[in-house]
Design a protein around this motif. Structure first.
Motif, PDB file in Angstrom:
ATOM      1  N   ALA A  71       1.074  -1.142  -0.283  1.00  0.00           N
ATOM      2  CA  ALA A  71       0.273   0.290   0.166  1.00  0.00           C
ATOM      3  C   ALA A  71       1.188   1.190   0.168  1.00  0.00           C
ATOM      4  O   ALA A  71       2.371   0.985   0.179  1.00  0.00           O
ATOM      5  N   ALA A  72       0.233   2.896  -0.224  1.00  0.00           N
ATOM      6  CA  ALA A  72       0.920   4.101  -0.257  1.00  0.00           C
ATOM      7  C   ALA A  72       1.604   3.667   1.264  1.00  0.00           C
ATOM      8  O   ALA A  72       0.478   3.404   1.948  1.00  0.00           O
ATOM      9  N   LYS A  73       3.095   4.391   1.515  1.00  0.00           N
ATOM     10  CA  LYS A  73       3.383   4.165   2.774  1.00  0.00           C
ATOM     11  C   LYS A  73       2.838   6.105   3.130  1.00  0.00           C
ATOM     12  O   LYS A  73       3.512   6.582   2.382  1.00  0.00           O
ATOM     13  N   LYS A  74       2.616   6.160   4.520  1.00  0.00           N
ATOM     14  CA  LYS A  74       2.564   7.513   5.176  1.00  0.00           C
ATOM     15  C   LYS A  74       4.517   7.990   5.052  1.00  0.00           C
ATOM     16  O   LYS A  74       5.373   7.316   5.923  1.00  0.00           O
ATOM     17  N   TYR A  75       4.209   9.377   5.323  1.00  0.00           N
ATOM     18  CA  TYR A  75       5.860   9.373   5.001  1.00  0.00           C
ATOM     19  C   TYR A  75       5.140  11.214   5.925  1.00  0.00           C
ATOM     20  O   TYR A  75       4.137  12.220   5.707  1.00  0.00           O
ATOM     21  N   ARG A  76       6.136  11.897   6.582  1.00  0.00           N
ATOM     22  CA  ARG A  76       5.849  13.317   7.225  1.00  0.00           C
ATOM     23  C   ARG A  76       6.578  14.049   6.059  1.00  0.00           C
ATOM     24  O   ARG A  76       7.300  14.513   5.208  1.00  0.00           O
ATOM     25  N   VAL A  77       5.622  15.388   6.282  1.00  0.00           N
ATOM     26  CA  VAL A  77       4.989  15.984   5.518  1.00  0.00           C
ATOM     27  C   VAL A  77       5.851  17.559   6.220  1.00  0.00           C
ATOM     28  O   VAL A  77       6.140  19.046   5.555  1.00  0.00           O
ATOM     29  N   GLY A  78       5.780  17.294   7.430  1.00  0.00           N
ATOM     30  CA  GLY A  78       5.992  18.576   8.462  1.00  0.00           C
ATOM     31  C   GLY A  78       6.059  17.868  10.138  1.00  0.00           C
ATOM     32  O   GLY A  78       6.088  16.464  10.304  1.00  0.00           O
ATOM     33  N   LYS A  79       6.352  19.083  10.866  1.00  0.00           N
ATOM     34  CA  LYS A  79       6.418  18.438  11.881  1.00  0.00           C
ATOM     35  C   LYS A  79       5.306  17.546  12.655  1.00  0.00           C
ATOM     36  O   LYS A  79       5.502  16.467  13.562  1.00  0.00           O
ATOM     37  N   TRP A 116       1.288  14.273   7.840  1.00  0.00           N
ATOM     38  CA  TRP A 116       1.501  12.833   7.893  1.00  0.00           C
ATOM     39  C   TRP A 116       1.314  12.861   6.081  1.00  0.00           C
ATOM     40  O   TRP A 116      -0.101  13.465   6.142  1.00  0.00           O
ATOM     41  N   LYS A 117       1.090  12.448   4.700  1.00  0.00           N
ATOM     42  CA  LYS A 117       1.220  12.110   3.648  1.00  0.00           C
ATOM     43  C   LYS A 117       0.893  10.783   2.797  1.00  0.00           C
ATOM     44  O   LYS A 117       2.021  10.214   3.849  1.00  0.00           O
ATOM     45  N   ASP A 118       0.307  10.550   2.491  1.00  0.00           N
ATOM     46  CA  ASP A 118       0.800   9.087   1.382  1.00  0.00           C
ATOM     47  C   ASP A 118       0.393   9.551   0.246  1.00  0.00           C
ATOM     48  O   ASP A 118      -0.299  10.280   0.014  1.00  0.00           O
ATOM     49  N   ASP A 119       0.541   8.204   0.079  1.00  0.00           N
ATOM     50  CA  ASP A 119       0.408   8.726  -1.894  1.00  0.00           C
ATOM     51  C   ASP A 119      -0.048   7.450  -2.871  1.00  0.00           C
ATOM     52  O   ASP A 119      -0.449   7.150  -3.298  1.00  0.00           O
ATOM     53  N   THR A 122       0.529   6.017 -11.538  1.00  0.00           N
ATOM     54  CA  THR A 122       0.889   7.324 -11.725  1.00  0.00           C
ATOM     55  C   THR A 122       2.016   7.812 -12.144  1.00  0.00           C
ATOM     56  O   THR A 122       3.309   7.581 -11.284  1.00  0.00           O
ATOM     57  N   HIS A 123       1.590   8.292 -13.176  1.00  0.00           N
ATOM     58  CA  HIS A 123       4.245   8.197 -13.970  1.00  0.00           C
ATOM     59  C   HIS A 123       4.239   9.768 -14.113  1.00  0.00           C
ATOM     60  O   HIS A 123       3.680  10.757 -13.347  1.00  0.00           O
ATOM     61  N   ASN A 124       6.064   9.938 -13.648  1.00  0.00           N
ATOM     62  CA  ASN A 124       6.366  11.037 -13.874  1.00  0.00           C
ATOM     63  C   ASN A 124       6.209  11.647 -12.346  1.00  0.00           C
ATOM     64  O   ASN A 124       6.048  12.653 -11.983  1.00  0.00           O
ATOM     65  N   GLU A 125       5.944  10.644 -11.510  1.00  0.00           N
ATOM     66  CA  GLU A 125       6.041  11.227  -9.742  1.00  0.00           C
ATOM     67  C   GLU A 125       6.397   9.901  -9.074  1.00  0.00           C
ATOM     68  O   GLU A 125       6.903   8.566  -9.403  1.00  0.00           O
ATOM     69  N   ASP A 126       7.390  10.155  -8.183  1.00  0.00           N
ATOM     70  CA  ASP A 126       7.471   9.868  -7.236  1.00  0.00           C
ATOM     71  C   ASP A 126       6.294   8.728  -5.774  1.00  0.00           C
ATOM     72  O   ASP A 126       5.283   9.799  -5.556  1.00  0.00           O
ATOM     73  N   VAL A 127       6.376   7.217  -6.118  1.00  0.00           N
ATOM     74  CA  VAL A 127       5.457   6.617  -5.195  1.00  0.00           C
ATOM     75  C   VAL A 127       5.775   6.321  -4.790  1.00  0.00           C
ATOM     76  O   VAL A 127       6.782   5.210  -4.496  1.00  0.00           O
ATOM     77  N   ASN A 128       5.288   6.241  -2.453  1.00  0.00           N
ATOM     78  CA  ASN A 128       6.257   5.799  -1.939  1.00  0.00           C
ATOM     79  C   ASN A 128       5.644   4.768  -1.525  1.00  0.00           C
ATOM     80  O   ASN A 128       4.398   4.696  -0.648  1.00  0.00           O
ATOM     81  N   ILE A 129       5.634   3.159  -1.568  1.00  0.00           N
ATOM     82  CA  ILE A 129       5.195   2.001  -1.143  1.00  0.00           C
ATOM     83  C   ILE A 129       5.962   1.466  -0.039  1.00  0.00           C
ATOM     84  O   ILE A 129       7.028   1.608   0.207  1.00  0.00           O
ATOM     85  N   GLU A 130       5.084   0.877   0.850  1.00  0.00           N
ATOM     86  CA  GLU A 130       5.374  -0.309   1.754  1.00  0.00           C
ATOM     87  C   GLU A 130       4.885  -1.624   1.516  1.00  0.00           C
ATOM     88  O   GLU A 130       3.575  -1.292   1.551  1.00  0.00           O
TER      89      GLU A 130
END
Length: 294
Positions: free
Chosen positions: A196-204, A207-210, A255-263
């Motif tokens: 699935a899409a991995k959650k990652y920190r975008v601020g203090k 969190w966001k995922d793809d 989605t093409h031309n974009e980073d997708v973080n996966i776990e």
């Protein structure tokens, strides 16, 4: 004159012709010293050898007495071009993804159906393949179950030797690390892999995922299931031909031309998934980016 006297004393210390002493000792004295240390170090070496012999008698040649590895297995992915866990390529540029296809080809060669039929056993599915010893008689070498490459279907490289990379639908192979004696699940319940899409920190505190970029996934074997017949693992010496079970995941419309973080993680009742302090226990994370000129 004093210097000549010192020189004479030094020569006499090295070798005294009157007393036939070398460095202040006669030959018999040196011989006794040499004999003492020879006996002394021989005894030390003998004690060390005896200690090692006794300790080795307590060890099992085929199974470690103590395991310092985690009881929770880790996951690894293939292909891996480097240690960054990033798969990045351009769909129209063959050279950018050909290395990934070659890596998968090399990795899957031992799983060819013909090789598996030669060296491994056709096991009864959906139950653990228990091979107990008979008292003092060791049941070694132990048999291993076949994992045929064809089980991975469109990610096997047989029908599509590009593993979907040319079409922008890449296959990722997931392998469960070996843990001796592991019986994942309960009552022969099969563990399974999910991605699935991995959650990652975008601020203090943000969190966001793809999830909106990852698209549809398909697993081989179906549902990402790892059959219980591949467990338990008895060790490299006891189970020489053991073939680790694999799960392939195919990304159909990422989605093409974009980073997708996966776990991806292993799911079973008795396999806890690690937290932030142990990021690789029961899971693996990677980045997938498919560039397209269209």
């Amino acid at each position: 004159m004093a210097k000549d006297g010192d020189k004479s004393d030094w020569k006499e210390f090295l070798w005294n012709p009157r007393t036939r002493e070398f460095l202040g000792r006669t030959a018999s004295s040196w011989g006794l010293i040499f004999l003492f240390y020879l006996i002394f170090y021989t005894c030390l070496a003998g004690m060390f050898a005896l200690t090692m012999y006794v300790m080795l008698q307590t060890l099992d040649e085929h199974r470690p007495t103590w395991q310092d590895r985690l009881s929770t297995p880790g996951l690894v992915i293939r292909p891996r071009a480097d240690d960054t866990f990033e798969i990045v390529y351009t769909k129209e540029d063959t050279e950018s993804w050909d290395l990934y296809a070659q890596t998968l080809d090399k990795f899957l060669q031992p799983y060819n159906d013909s090789l598996q039929a030669q060296k491994n056993h056709e096991c009864a599915p959906d139950k653990y393949f228990i091979q107990e010893d008979s008292g003092e008689v060791k049941n070694n070498p132990k048999r291993s179950c076949q994992f045929n490459r064809t089980v991975l279907q469109s990610c096997s490289g047989i029908d599509d030797r590009y593993y979907g990379y040319r079409e922008g639908q890449p296959c990722i192979i997931i392998k469960l690390n070996r843990v001796i004696g592991l019986l994942p699940g309960k009552d022969n319940q099969a563990p399974y892999v999910t991605c699935a899409a991995k959650k990652y920190r975008v601020g203090k505190d943000q969190w966001k995922d793809d999830a909106d970029k990852i698209g549809e996934l398909i697993y081989f074997p179906p549902n990402g299931t790892i059959n219980p017949m591949y467990f338990p693992y008895y060790g490299k010496k006891a189970q020489v031909n053991y073939s680790q079970p694999l799960v392939a995941v195919k990304f159909l419309n990422i989605t093409h031309n974009e980073d997708v973080n996966i776990e991806c993680k292993i799911n079973a009742e008795n396999i806890p998934v690690g937290g932030e302090r142990d990021k690789f226990a029961g899971r693996v994370s990677f980045k997938l980016r498919i560039n397209s000129k269209n």
